[in-house]
Design a protein around this motif. Structure first.
Motif, PDB file in Angstrom:
ATOM      1  N   SER A  51       0.589  -0.965  -0.176  1.00 50.43           N
ATOM      2  CA  SER A  51      -0.057  -0.344  -0.009  1.00 50.43           C
ATOM      3  C   SER A  51       0.412   1.334   0.197  1.00 50.43           C
ATOM      4  CB  SER A  51      -0.951  -0.140   1.182  1.00 50.43           C
ATOM      5  OG  SER A  51      -0.121  -0.070   2.667  1.00 50.43           O
ATOM      6  N   LEU A  52       0.339   2.280  -0.671  1.00 49.88           N
ATOM      7  CA  LEU A  52       1.072   3.434  -0.498  1.00 49.88           C
ATOM      8  C   LEU A  52       0.325   4.467   0.160  1.00 49.88           C
ATOM      9  CD1 LEU A  52       2.774   5.940  -1.550  1.00 49.88           C
ATOM     10  CD2 LEU A  52       1.088   6.669  -3.450  1.00 49.88           C
ATOM     11  N   ASN A  53       1.106   5.022   1.712  1.00 45.71           N
ATOM     12  CA  ASN A  53       0.811   6.274   2.824  1.00 45.71           C
ATOM     13  C   ASN A  53       1.756   7.399   2.162  1.00 45.71           C
ATOM     14  OD1 ASN A  53      -1.056   3.736   3.857  1.00 45.71           O
ATOM     15  ND2 ASN A  53       0.506   2.677   4.151  1.00 45.71           N
ATOM     16  N   SER A  61       3.807   9.704   1.115  1.00 46.52           N
ATOM     17  CA  SER A  61       5.179   9.320   0.300  1.00 46.52           C
ATOM     18  C   SER A  61       5.916   7.782   0.443  1.00 46.52           C
ATOM     19  CB  SER A  61       6.312  10.134   0.359  1.00 46.52           C
ATOM     20  OG  SER A  61       6.976   9.784   0.713  1.00 46.52           O
ATOM     21  N   VAL A 110       5.937   3.389   0.857  1.00 43.02           N
ATOM     22  CA  VAL A 110       5.487   2.200   0.168  1.00 43.02           C
ATOM     23  C   VAL A 110       5.232   1.311   1.330  1.00 43.02           C
ATOM     24  CG1 VAL A 110       5.370   0.255  -1.744  1.00 43.02           C
ATOM     25  CG2 VAL A 110       5.765   2.428  -1.837  1.00 43.02           C
ATOM     26  N   PHE A 156       7.646   9.697  -8.892  1.00 40.57           N
ATOM     27  CA  PHE A 156       6.632   9.657  -8.216  1.00 40.57           C
ATOM     28  C   PHE A 156       5.609  10.974  -7.327  1.00 40.57           C
ATOM     29  CE2 PHE A 156       5.531  10.921  -3.295  1.00 40.57           C
ATOM     30  CZ  PHE A 156       4.429  10.106  -3.191  1.00 40.57           C
ATOM     31  N   GLY A 188       3.206  12.023 -10.206  1.00 39.13           N
ATOM     32  CA  GLY A 188       2.262  11.272 -10.413  1.00 39.13           C
ATOM     33  C   GLY A 188       2.088  11.047 -11.045  1.00 39.13           C
ATOM     34  N   PRO A 232       1.434   6.894 -12.600  1.00 34.93           N
ATOM     35  CA  PRO A 232       0.798   5.536 -11.683  1.00 34.93           C
ATOM     36  C   PRO A 232       1.467   4.261 -11.725  1.00 34.93           C
ATOM     37  CG  PRO A 232      -0.152   6.262 -14.100  1.00 34.93           C
ATOM     38  CD  PRO A 232       1.124   6.789 -14.152  1.00 34.93           C
ATOM     39  N   ARG A 247      -1.336  -2.316  -8.046  1.00 34.73           N
ATOM     40  CA  ARG A 247      -1.234  -0.891  -8.531  1.00 34.73           C
ATOM     41  C   ARG A 247      -1.605  -0.261  -6.429  1.00 34.73           C
ATOM     42  NH1 ARG A 247      -3.807   1.999 -13.685  1.00 34.73           N
ATOM     43  NH2 ARG A 247      -3.094   3.885 -13.279  1.00 34.73           N
ATOM     44  N   LEU A 248      -0.622   0.724  -6.741  1.00 36.36           N
ATOM     45  CA  LEU A 248      -0.533   1.488  -5.628  1.00 36.36           C
ATOM     46  C   LEU A 248      -1.719   2.570  -5.794  1.00 36.36           C
ATOM     47  CD1 LEU A 248       2.775   1.685  -4.789  1.00 36.36           C
ATOM     48  CD2 LEU A 248       0.997   0.130  -4.206  1.00 36.36           C
ATOM     49  N   ARG A 249      -1.873   3.243  -7.121  1.00 38.23           N
ATOM     50  CA  ARG A 249      -2.515   4.793  -7.564  1.00 38.23           C
ATOM     51  C   ARG A 249      -2.764   4.574  -9.070  1.00 38.23           C
ATOM     52  NH1 ARG A 249       1.657   9.578  -6.493  1.00 38.23           N
ATOM     53  NH2 ARG A 249       3.000   9.469  -8.438  1.00 38.23           N
TER      54      ARG A 249
END
Length: 224
Positions: free
Chosen positions: A129-131, A133, A135, A195, A198, A200, A222-224
């Motif tokens: 998960s991406l929290n 900046s 991972v 990152f 922005g 993906p 996929r994180l974003r």
């Protein structure tokens, strides 16, 4: 795929004379498959044609194998002529025991096949998960082959659809990991240009067995 079609044109039409291949139709049948362990697909490196299977067809003068390239989710496909083929793993290629059992495949229009292998390790309970900046990863490594050892464990992030130990924008290697227990790691992306732009992001975990040419991977998240 054009390169693959050129490779397999001999299958089923080896007795072609010097008049050339123009008198023969191109192969149109499809073979679809997966690399699996206990029925579950195995994640591998999908770039650089790094993981291959090999197809053979008896009864023809040319005995060179037809390469079949495996993508990162463990799936593969090939365009072939109808007929019976022998499908094996490539010698000493892949994060699994090198037993190279033969799978007989009968292709007629379309065929589907699972190739069961025995990996040295598997991954389970994977969470990525991406929290902000960062991972965050949690996972468990399961020992399948008793005498196998781990060379390295990787948390990998990419800004493309592919992510492995060659294609990534950020990477964290974990040392002195144990099997059979919950493991965690965090990868800081602050200052990373992809990152910050922005783009993906996708991520996965990789476990590289000692002395082997390839790592086994979790499926891509996929994180974003």
């Amino acid at each position: 795929m054009r390169r693959f079609l050129n490779t397999v044109l001999f299958a089923g039409v080896v007795a072609v004379s010097s008049c050339g291949l123009d008198n023969y139709d191109a192969p149109e049948s499809k073979l679809f498959g997966r690399l699996t362990y206990n029925g579950e697909p195995i994640g591998v490196r999908g770039t650089g044609e790094a993981v291959q299977l090999q197809l053979y067809q008896d009864g023809y003068e040319l005995r060179d194998p037809i390469p079949v390239y495996v993508t990162q989710d463990g799936s593969f496909e090939a365009t072939l002529f109808d007929g019976e083929y022998k499908l094996v793993t490539r010698d000493n290629n892949g994060p699994w025991l090198n037993n190279r059992d033969t799978t007989i495949v009968n292709v007629s229009g379309t065929a589907n096949v699972d190739v069961e292998v025995t990996p040295y390790f598997t991954l389970s309970d994977v969470s990525l998960s991406l929290n902000g900046s960062q991972v965050d990863a949690s996972f468990q490594i399961n020992q399948i082959v008793d005498d196998a050892a781990i060379d390295r464990v990787m948390i990998l992030v990419s800004a493309t659809a592919f992510v492995d130990d060659v294609v990534y924008i950020a990477r964290l290697d974990l040392d002195d990991v144990e099997t059979g227990v919950s493991l965690t790691g965090s990868l800081d992306l602050s200052g990373n240009r992809d990152f910050e732009a922005g783009k993906p992001l996708v991520a996965r975990i990789g476990v590289h067995p000692a002395g082997k040419d390839q790592a086994i991977y979790s499926q891509v998240v996929r994180l974003r």
